[in-house]
Design a protein around this motif. Sequence first.
Motif, PDB file in Angstrom:
ATOM      1  N   GLU A  25       0.812  -1.215   0.000  1.00 23.12           N
ATOM      2  CA  GLU A  25       0.000   0.000   0.000  1.00 23.12           C
ATOM      3  C   GLU A  25       0.847   1.269   0.000  1.00 23.12           C
ATOM      4  N   GLU A  26       2.056   1.189   0.554  1.00 23.33           N
ATOM      5  CA  GLU A  26       2.876   2.388   0.704  1.00 23.33           C
ATOM      6  C   GLU A  26       4.125   2.356  -0.173  1.00 23.33           C
ATOM      7  N   ILE A  27       4.076   1.608  -1.263  1.00 18.00           N
ATOM      8  CA  ILE A  27       5.259   1.513  -2.114  1.00 18.00           C
ATOM      9  C   ILE A  27       5.693   2.885  -2.632  1.00 18.00           C
ATOM     10  N   ASP A  28       4.734   3.788  -2.816  1.00 16.80           N
ATOM     11  CA  ASP A  28       5.108   5.117  -3.314  1.00 16.80           C
ATOM     12  C   ASP A  28       5.805   5.958  -2.248  1.00 16.80           C
ATOM     13  N   LEU A  29       5.699   5.544  -0.969  1.00 16.67           N
ATOM     14  CA  LEU A  29       6.384   6.260   0.101  1.00 16.67           C
ATOM     15  C   LEU A  29       7.794   5.729   0.326  1.00 16.67           C
ATOM     16  N   TRP A  30       8.000   4.432   0.113  1.00 15.18           N
ATOM     17  CA  TRP A  30       9.352   3.897   0.370  1.00 15.18           C
ATOM     18  C   TRP A  30      10.196   3.773  -0.897  1.00 15.18           C
ATOM     19  N   TRP A  31       9.590   3.863  -2.062  1.00 13.13           N
ATOM     20  CA  TRP A  31      10.342   3.841  -3.318  1.00 13.13           C
ATOM     21  C   TRP A  31      11.023   5.199  -3.510  1.00 13.13           C
ATOM     22  N   VAL A  32      12.346   5.208  -3.591  1.00 12.68           N
ATOM     23  CA  VAL A  32      13.088   6.465  -3.682  1.00 12.68           C
ATOM     24  C   VAL A  32      12.944   7.048  -5.087  1.00 12.68           C
ATOM     25  N   ARG A  33      12.568   8.318  -5.137  1.00 12.91           N
ATOM     26  CA  ARG A  33      12.377   8.976  -6.429  1.00 12.91           C
ATOM     27  C   ARG A  33      13.680   9.616  -6.886  1.00 12.91           C
ATOM     28  N   GLY A  34      14.438   8.868  -7.623  1.00  8.66           N
ATOM     29  CA  GLY A  34      15.689   9.354  -8.180  1.00  8.66           C
ATOM     30  C   GLY A  34      15.703   9.150  -9.676  1.00  8.66           C
ATOM     31  N   ILE A  36      17.495   7.427 -11.607  1.00  7.10           N
ATOM     32  CA  ILE A  36      17.815   6.104 -12.138  1.00  7.10           C
ATOM     33  C   ILE A  36      16.885   5.030 -11.587  1.00  7.10           C
ATOM     34  N   ASN A  37      15.799   5.434 -10.910  1.00  7.99           N
ATOM     35  CA  ASN A  37      14.963   4.474 -10.200  1.00  7.99           C
ATOM     36  C   ASN A  37      13.620   4.207 -10.878  1.00  7.99           C
ATOM     37  N   PHE A  38      13.485   4.622 -12.114  1.00  2.00           N
ATOM     38  CA  PHE A  38      12.269   4.372 -12.884  1.00  2.00           C
ATOM     39  C   PHE A  38      12.665   3.984 -14.309  1.00  2.00           C
ATOM     40  N   LYS A 118      15.503 -11.492 -21.759  1.00  3.57           N
ATOM     41  CA  LYS A 118      15.672 -10.133 -21.236  1.00  3.57           C
ATOM     42  C   LYS A 118      15.289 -10.094 -19.763  1.00  3.57           C
ATOM     43  N   ALA A 119      16.201  -9.585 -18.913  1.00  8.00           N
ATOM     44  CA  ALA A 119      15.933  -9.520 -17.477  1.00  8.00           C
ATOM     45  C   ALA A 119      16.513  -8.240 -16.896  1.00  8.00           C
ATOM     46  N   PHE A 120      15.671  -7.480 -16.209  1.00 10.37           N
ATOM     47  CA  PHE A 120      16.112  -6.298 -15.477  1.00 10.37           C
ATOM     48  C   PHE A 120      16.018  -6.637 -13.988  1.00 10.37           C
ATOM     49  N   TYR A 121      17.135  -7.030 -13.399  1.00 13.26           N
ATOM     50  CA  TYR A 121      17.118  -7.460 -12.000  1.00 13.26           C
ATOM     51  C   TYR A 121      17.264  -6.263 -11.060  1.00 13.26           C
ATOM     52  N   PHE A 122      16.208  -5.458 -10.986  1.00 13.19           N
ATOM     53  CA  PHE A 122      16.288  -4.223 -10.204  1.00 13.19           C
ATOM     54  C   PHE A 122      15.941  -4.415  -8.728  1.00 13.19           C
ATOM     55  N   TRP A 123      15.229  -5.489  -8.375  1.00 10.41           N
ATOM     56  CA  TRP A 123      14.764  -5.635  -6.996  1.00 10.41           C
ATOM     57  C   TRP A 123      15.894  -5.754  -5.992  1.00 10.41           C
ATOM     58  N   THR A 124      17.027  -6.326  -6.396  1.00 10.29           N
ATOM     59  CA  THR A 124      18.149  -6.466  -5.450  1.00 10.29           C
ATOM     60  C   THR A 124      18.681  -5.107  -5.010  1.00 10.29           C
ATOM     61  N   ASN A 125      18.448  -4.074  -5.811  1.00  7.94           N
ATOM     62  CA  ASN A 125      18.881  -2.730  -5.439  1.00  7.94           C
ATOM     63  C   ASN A 125      17.823  -1.983  -4.627  1.00  7.94           C
ATOM     64  N   VAL A 126      16.551  -2.159  -4.951  1.00  7.22           N
ATOM     65  CA  VAL A 126      15.525  -1.313  -4.339  1.00  7.22           C
ATOM     66  C   VAL A 126      14.920  -1.879  -3.067  1.00  7.22           C
ATOM     67  N   ILE A 127      14.989  -3.203  -2.834  1.00  9.36           N
ATOM     68  CA  ILE A 127      14.329  -3.796  -1.671  1.00  9.36           C
ATOM     69  C   ILE A 127      14.865  -3.233  -0.361  1.00  9.36           C
ATOM     70  N   HIS A 128      16.103  -2.748  -0.358  1.00 11.62           N
ATOM     71  CA  HIS A 128      16.701  -2.223   0.868  1.00 11.62           C
ATOM     72  C   HIS A 128      16.092  -0.886   1.279  1.00 11.62           C
ATOM     73  N   TRP A 187      28.703   0.002 -10.664  1.00  8.00           N
ATOM     74  CA  TRP A 187      28.513   1.267  -9.975  1.00  8.00           C
ATOM     75  C   TRP A 187      27.800   1.023  -8.657  1.00  8.00           C
ATOM     76  N   VAL A 188      27.981   1.949  -7.718  1.00 11.51           N
ATOM     77  CA  VAL A 188      27.355   1.865  -6.402  1.00 11.51           C
ATOM     78  C   VAL A 188      26.836   3.256  -6.049  1.00 11.51           C
ATOM     79  N   GLU A 189      25.620   3.317  -5.498  1.00 16.33           N
ATOM     80  CA  GLU A 189      25.078   4.606  -5.059  1.00 16.33           C
ATOM     81  C   GLU A 189      25.150   4.709  -3.542  1.00 16.33           C
ATOM     82  N   LEU A 190      25.868   5.708  -3.046  1.00 11.11           N
ATOM     83  CA  LEU A 190      25.881   6.042  -1.634  1.00 11.11           C
ATOM     84  C   LEU A 190      25.042   7.300  -1.438  1.00 11.11           C
ATOM     85  N   ASN A 191      24.665   7.569  -0.182  1.00 10.99           N
ATOM     86  CA  ASN A 191      23.794   8.707   0.077  1.00 10.99           C
ATOM     87  C   ASN A 191      24.283   9.512   1.262  1.00 10.99           C
TER      88      ASN A 191
END
Length: 266
Positions: A25-34, A36-38, A118-128, A187-191
């Motif tokens: 229900e709150e995926i739009d609150l925890w999904w970071v809007r950057g 490279i994230n869409f 074709k596979a875009f394995y994005f979940w390993t980056n965003v689940i955190h 590449w690695v994204e730090l914050n």
Amino acid sequence: MTELSATATVEVSADPATAFRIFTEEIDLWWVRGPINFFDAARATAMQIEPGVGGRLLEVYTPPDDVLELGRITDWQPGSLFAYRSSVDDTETRISFEPVGDGTRVTVVQTLLPDGSKAFYFWTNVIHWFPTWLARRDTAPHTPRELDRLGVALYYEDPAAAARWLHTAFGLTSWTSIPSEGATPSWVELNVGDRSVILFQRSGTRAPQHDHSTWIYVDDLDAHFARAQQSGAKILSEIHQHGYRKYETEDLEGHHWTFAQARPTQ
């Protein structure tokens, strides 16, 4: 060769039913809007999961009826798991919620379908991002988290090793995860707050330029200086004051960093 699957696991301090509800229900609150994230970050305004089998995972644009369907839900068991078939590549994803002590282990398994290519394995980056949101949702504004418009890109021979070193020596963190030993991301994204420091793979043998320095404001400059010293950072100038307190240092591959004392209200 395309990898056949990708798996990522996080643990959160909520029961499975609560974790499932907040996740969906709150995926739009925890999904970071950057940027490279869409799939189409220039137009994306929200993320959405429609509940139930046949529901859609959506990247929402403006106007709101303009969407990109990321997948269709094939299994929906509230408090336990949901699965979907991707509409943008040849994968299937299962997200399970397993009780562990007083909390929940959330596991994402994204698998290439038979005969898929074709596979875009994005979940390993965003689940955190999910446990980060759960840890702060009781006190944080319930508005989507946006990255600032200014980011810093630095180039390293080994971005993963650099990320681990910067985390240990300088205390930089990541909304995703710090790569473990043996990981080889390009590449690695730090914050730092809501800003990104992106570590890219350096091409060629060119050494870092010394005509720039990355500036970061910290809460306790003395403690930060001691940490950098203990971690073996090369100190270019010790703490000194010229209207503000700062020190200058060099990281493991020669990039220059300046750390300054933040204001109490900063």
